[in-house]
Design a protein around this motif. Structure first.
Motif, PDB file in Angstrom:
ATOM      1  N   LYS A 171       3.750   1.312  -4.743  1.00 21.42           N
ATOM      2  CA  LYS A 171       4.660   0.494  -5.614  1.00 21.42           C
ATOM      3  C   LYS A 171       4.055   0.507  -7.131  1.00 21.42           C
ATOM      4  CE  LYS A 171       5.136  -3.245  -3.298  1.00 21.42           C
ATOM      5  NZ  LYS A 171       4.212  -2.827  -1.978  1.00 21.42           N
ATOM      6  N   SER A 172       2.641  -0.082  -6.907  1.00 22.79           N
ATOM      7  CA  SER A 172       2.264  -0.192  -8.280  1.00 22.79           C
ATOM      8  C   SER A 172       2.124   1.231  -9.010  1.00 22.79           C
ATOM      9  CB  SER A 172       0.691  -0.673  -8.200  1.00 22.79           C
ATOM     10  OG  SER A 172       0.793  -2.061  -7.536  1.00 22.79           O
TER      11      SER A 172
ATOM     12  N   GLY B 216       0.810  -1.213   0.036  1.00 22.28           N
ATOM     13  CA  GLY B 216       0.064   0.119   0.115  1.00 22.28           C
ATOM     14  C   GLY B 216       0.779   1.252  -0.136  1.00 22.28           C
TER      15      GLY B 216
HETATM   16  N1  ATP Z   1       2.035   8.540  -7.414  1.00 23.81           N
HETATM   17  C1  ATP Z   1       0.800   8.366  -7.027  1.00 23.81           C
HETATM   18  N2  ATP Z   1      -0.274   9.052  -7.591  1.00 23.81           N
HETATM   19  C2  ATP Z   1      -1.335   8.816  -7.000  1.00 23.81           C
HETATM   20  N3  ATP Z   1      -1.981   8.249  -6.075  1.00 23.81           N
HETATM   21  C3  ATP Z   1      -0.973   7.330  -5.357  1.00 23.81           C
HETATM   22  C4  ATP Z   1       0.441   7.513  -5.664  1.00 23.81           C
HETATM   23  N4  ATP Z   1       1.272   6.770  -5.186  1.00 23.81           N
HETATM   24  C5  ATP Z   1       0.354   6.065  -4.236  1.00 23.81           C
HETATM   25  N5  ATP Z   1      -1.075   6.559  -4.342  1.00 23.81           N
HETATM   26  C6  ATP Z   1      -2.067   6.150  -3.402  1.00 23.81           C
HETATM   27  O1  ATP Z   1      -1.732   5.049  -2.630  1.00 23.81           O
HETATM   28  C7  ATP Z   1      -2.445   3.823  -2.892  1.00 23.81           C
HETATM   29  C8  ATP Z   1      -1.659   2.509  -2.906  1.00 23.81           C
HETATM   30  O2  ATP Z   1      -0.671   2.514  -3.938  1.00 23.81           O
HETATM   31  P1  ATP Z   1      -0.334   1.049  -4.683  1.00 23.81           P
HETATM   32  O3  ATP Z   1      -1.660   0.483  -5.054  1.00 23.81           O
HETATM   33  O4  ATP Z   1       0.445   1.651  -5.837  1.00 23.81           O
HETATM   34  O5  ATP Z   1       0.352   0.435  -3.520  1.00 23.81           O
HETATM   35  P2  ATP Z   1       1.261  -0.810  -3.368  1.00 23.81           P
HETATM   36  O6  ATP Z   1       2.650  -0.516  -2.994  1.00 23.81           O
HETATM   37  O7  ATP Z   1       1.383  -1.314  -5.130  1.00 23.81           O
HETATM   38  O8  ATP Z   1       0.310  -1.734  -2.798  1.00 23.81           O
HETATM   39  P3  ATP Z   1       0.357  -3.202  -2.590  1.00 23.81           P
HETATM   40  O9  ATP Z   1       1.404  -3.883  -1.956  1.00 23.81           O
HETATM   41  O10 ATP Z   1      -0.947  -3.615  -1.902  1.00 23.81           O
HETATM   42  O11 ATP Z   1       0.314  -3.981  -4.116  1.00 23.81           O
HETATM   43  C9  ATP Z   1      -3.251   4.187  -4.370  1.00 23.81           C
HETATM   44  O12 ATP Z   1      -4.414   3.587  -4.408  1.00 23.81           O
HETATM   45  C10 ATP Z   1      -3.105   5.622  -4.354  1.00 23.81           C
HETATM   46  O13 ATP Z   1      -4.466   6.144  -3.810  1.00 23.81           O
END
Ligand code: ATP
Ligand code: MG
Lengths: 547, 202
Positions: free
Chosen positions: A178-179, A175
């Motif tokens: 990363k994505s 969260g």
């Molecule tokens: N660069 C960004 N621009 C806009 N929103 C962001 C950005 N980075 C993070 N967020 C917010 O943070 C939330 C979590 O980001 P993301 O889904 O990329 O996390 P993650 O690290 O991939 O989580 P997981 O480990 O569960 O896959 C997103 O849903 C978004 O609301």
């Protein structure tokens, strides 16, 4: 120079003075009485103005000190504002520790730090000018991925060529973004044609419309780049349900699966070496049909097999049970028909079209993810090696630089299997064959150390496990300071970028992935030549209901 | 205040490099307050203006006073008369803290002491500002064995702060001065704390 320079001045207010330190340990700074210690933060940039050059530094620690030990035993009455004002900054004062990162010479050239500034030089906050001198302007090869924390108007740019010529890691707790970060990086790589991408998209995060945690929709890469990205799927139903019209539905015939493809699943599916040996034996005996034959074999055949080969009964049963689990994977089909998925993917890649392979419902089955990613990557990489060796003397015939994105990377790159999987090989062989990885993981400490050391650029959001922090910072000079910074990032949209693609480690607020970003990407691919067009597309996006 | 600024408040009686005493008639109104910055204007060219802090004012008795204190009643007229015509002067003691050099105020002891009968003046606000702009003379005051150094410095700072225009500047001045004192007295925290409490702005 410009009016702006006149207005802001080249120098920011002084924070304190250099009082000691060393090149290896970093520099000690005594803060001025008027510097509010609560305004400082680790990870910020400061500049020391030396006599001949500027030292660009990062705040790595902040502390309190005093000139009279006695005061810690009889603290003054701080309810008197006057006494408080006098004592703070005189007998009791703030300190910070700063790590010199780079030097900026008078002519603007940026270089490594080989010495430190002398005693009592002024330390001040870095200005926009300082940041620009270090990170350069955005151009064909430099892509803006965010801004330093305290200077939201400035840009931190990554060097895309350097980013893609070695492997990249994106790390952070769940969260932390990363994505989103990966989407920004991929968008840059695609927009500037730095490499073509193959994304094993476990959670359908990259291709098409994605929902944020708050429930708003954001665009996928296909929507941003259209013909430069195509979506493949393992789960046509899931893709269509989400409104995706995939370009290709990937099926893998059992006849194509080789024992090597199972090696990557050893840990996840608990496949022992003897089971793997059994698989090799079966493949030799029965040929391409070995899996189907085993799964449909009757008791007599099994009996005979055990008697006539070195395979023992227990391993055979265990192997059969493992392979039976594949039956729920509908993308596995008995026989291949037409052009294989791998060929199709290769064709797209060679035409500079990035491929996002959606896993649909299979994203929740780690075995499926590992199996397919390994299966496809092994074959694509073999073709790359072949193609490159054929065209060593003619670069124009070589396939384009390829970056392969995998999630849950440690499952591919655990120390126990890193040597046996294709991903371990790619990570370690450097750029020779024009294939590199973009690995996404929340547990970098579980990745094989040698593989980790080959990850050229690391982008890491918040990590709170000491082992993970140590793993990400392994081999980074000045890591001690970064450790504090890393453990204190905000939980979202902040990251440290370090390694090959940036001149120095840098803490950023990740560029927002939003309508403005889409518009910028539109311009980057030449879709919109004027700002007005970009703006109108931006409003268009709004009416589509995108964030 | 009493006399106009250009009127001397007294004349030098005795002087050394570190300090001097000035005498004046007993019209008390004219005598500068404890801690005030005063200056000695040399009579001849070639000697520097000397700055100092008034640290003691002494009113000695004389035979006439001795008689009067024993009298049953002392009329207003007698008091005024005694003060006008007494034969021992009011004596002001001043600690030298600097002098005026060609480059400006220097916080070191003057090259030559004041001379007898040199005129002693109160400093104007501007002069006080110039003399107290830097704090290099604090150590001299704090280390001097012959003055009540904490009381003197405190009174001096409170007076000097008034030469700043508004409350904010006055406060800032006292904080800066306080920090310098803290630097000097960091090895004697009780003394420091005492001094700071004396200059705590109301
Ligand atoms: N660069 C960004 N621009 C806009 N929103 C962001 C950005 N980075 C993070 N967020 C917010 O943070 C939330 C979590 O980001 P993301 O889904 O990329 O996390 P993650 O690290 O991939 O989580 P997981 O480990 O569960 O896959 C997103 O849903 C978004 O609301
Ligand atoms: Mg994610």
């Amino acid at each position: 120079m410009s009016d702006l320079d006149d207005f802001f001045g080249r120098r920011a207010p002084r924070l304190g003075v250099v009082t000691g330190g060393s090149l290896s340990r970093g520099i000690d700074v005594k803060l001025d009485p008027y510097t509010d210690i609560e305004d400082l933060a680790v990870g910020r940039y400061v500049v020391v103005d030396g006599h001949r050059r500027r030292f660009f530094c990062m705040v790595s620690d902040i502390g309190l000190d005093n000139t009279a030990q006695q005061i810690t035993r009889t603290p003054p009455d701080m309810t008197h504002p006057f006494l408080r004002d006098v004592y703070t900054g005189s007998i009791a004062f703030g300190t910070m520790h700063i790590a010199p990162m780079l030097t900026i010479e008078h002519d603007g050239t940026v270089g490594p730090v080989r010495t430190i500034p002398p005693h009592f030089m002024d330390v001040r906050t870095a200005t926009e000018q300082d940041i620009n001198d270090v990170f350069g302007e955005e151009d064909d090869n430099h892509f803006n991925i965010g801004a330093p924390l305290e200077l939201p108007e400035t840009q931190i740019n990554v060097n895309l060529k350097r980013l893609t010529e070695r492997s990249v890691g994106v790390f952070g707790k769940s969260g932390t973004g990363k994505s989103f970060l990966t989407r920004v990086l991929l968008a840059g790589v695609i927009a500037r044609r730095a490499a073509v991408n193959l994304v094993f998209d476990m959670h359908n995060d990259y291709g098409y419309e994605v929902f944020t945690e708050k429930g708003t929709r954001v665009k996928g890469l296909k929507q941003l780049f259209d013909s430069k990205v195509s979506i493949f799927t393992l789960d046509d139903e899931s893709s269509r349900r989400r409104g995706v019209r995939p370009d290709y539905v990937v099926q893998i015939p059992y006849t194509e699966i080789e024992p090597e493809d199972l090696a990557a699943l050893k840990r996840t599916m608990d496949i022992s070496d003897t089971m793997l040996d059994a698989a090799y034996t079966l493949r030799r005996m029965w040929g391409r049909n070995w899996i189907q034959s085993l799964l449909t074999a009757d008791a007599d055949t099994i009996e005979e097999l055990i008697n006539s080969t070195s395979i023992n009964g227990a391993s055979l049963t265990a192997l059969t049970r493992r392979l039976e689990r594949f039956r729920r994977f509908e993308f596995l089909v008995p026989y291949g028909e037409g052009e294989s998925a791998v060929e199709t993917i290769l064709n797209y890649l060679e035409n500079h079209t990035s491929v996002v392979l959606e896993f649909g419902r299979y994203g929740n089955a780690l075995e499926a993810y590992l199996l397919v990613a390994n299966y496809i990557t092994r074959r694509i990489r073999n073709r790359y090696v072949q193609r490159i060796e054929e065209s060593l003397d003619d670069e124009s015939k070589q396939p384009p630089q390829l970056m392969i994105t995998i999630e849950e990377a440690h499952k591919f790159l655990e120390p126990q299997i890193a040597r046996q999987t294709i991903f371990g090989v790619i990570a370690r062989e450097l750029r020779k064959y024009k294939v590199t990885l973009l690995v996404i993981d929340q547990r970098p400490s579980a990745i094989d150390e040698e593989v980790m050391s080959q990850i050229g650029t690391r982008v890491t959001a918040l990590l709170d496990n000491d082992k993970d922090i140590a793993a990400v910072l392994m081999g980074v000079s000045g890591a001690q300071g970064l450790r504090e910074v890393l453990a204190r990032l905000e939980t979202k949209q902040q990251a440290i970028v370090l390694g090959h693609a940036v001149p120095m480690p840098v803490v950023i607020r990740t560029r927002s992935y939003d309508a403005a970003f889409y518009a910028a990407m539109g311009q980057a691919v030449g879709g919109h030549s004027t700002a007005a067009e970009a703006r109108s597309s931006l409003y268009g996006d709004g009416s589509d209901g995108f964030d | 205040m009493g006399a106009p600024m250009d009127e001397p408040v007294g004349r030098v009686l005795r002087a050394s490099t570190e300090s001097f005493s000035a005498g004046a008639r007993a019209e008390m109104l004219n005598v500068p307050p404890f801690g005030q910055v005063v200056k000695v204007q040399p009579r001849e060219e070639g000697r520097a203006v000397i700055y100092g802090l008034l640290y003691d004012t002494r009113i000695d008795d004389d035979p006439m006073v001795r008689q009067l204190v024993l009298a049953d009643t002392v009329s207003e007229e007698m008091v005024r008369d005694q003060r006008m015509h007494r034969i021992t002067p009011v004596e002001m003691s001043v600690l030298c803290i600097g002098y005026l050099s060609a480059q400006g105020v220097r916080h070191t002891l003057p090259p030559h002491p004041a001379m007898s009968l040199d005129a002693v003046h109160m400093c104007t606000s501007q002069e006080v500002r110039a003399v107290t702009e830097r704090f290099d003379y604090f150590r001299l005051v704090l280390n001097s064995g012959m003055v009540p150094s904490e009381q003197l410095l405190a009174a001096h700072l409170l007076l000097s702060s008034e030469t700043h225009d508004n409350e904010q500047d006055q406060y800032a001045y006292l904080v800066e001065a306080g920090r310098e004192i803290a630097r000097l007295l960091s090895n004697d925290l009780p003394r420091l704390d005492n001094l700071l409490r004396l200059i705590y702005p109301m």
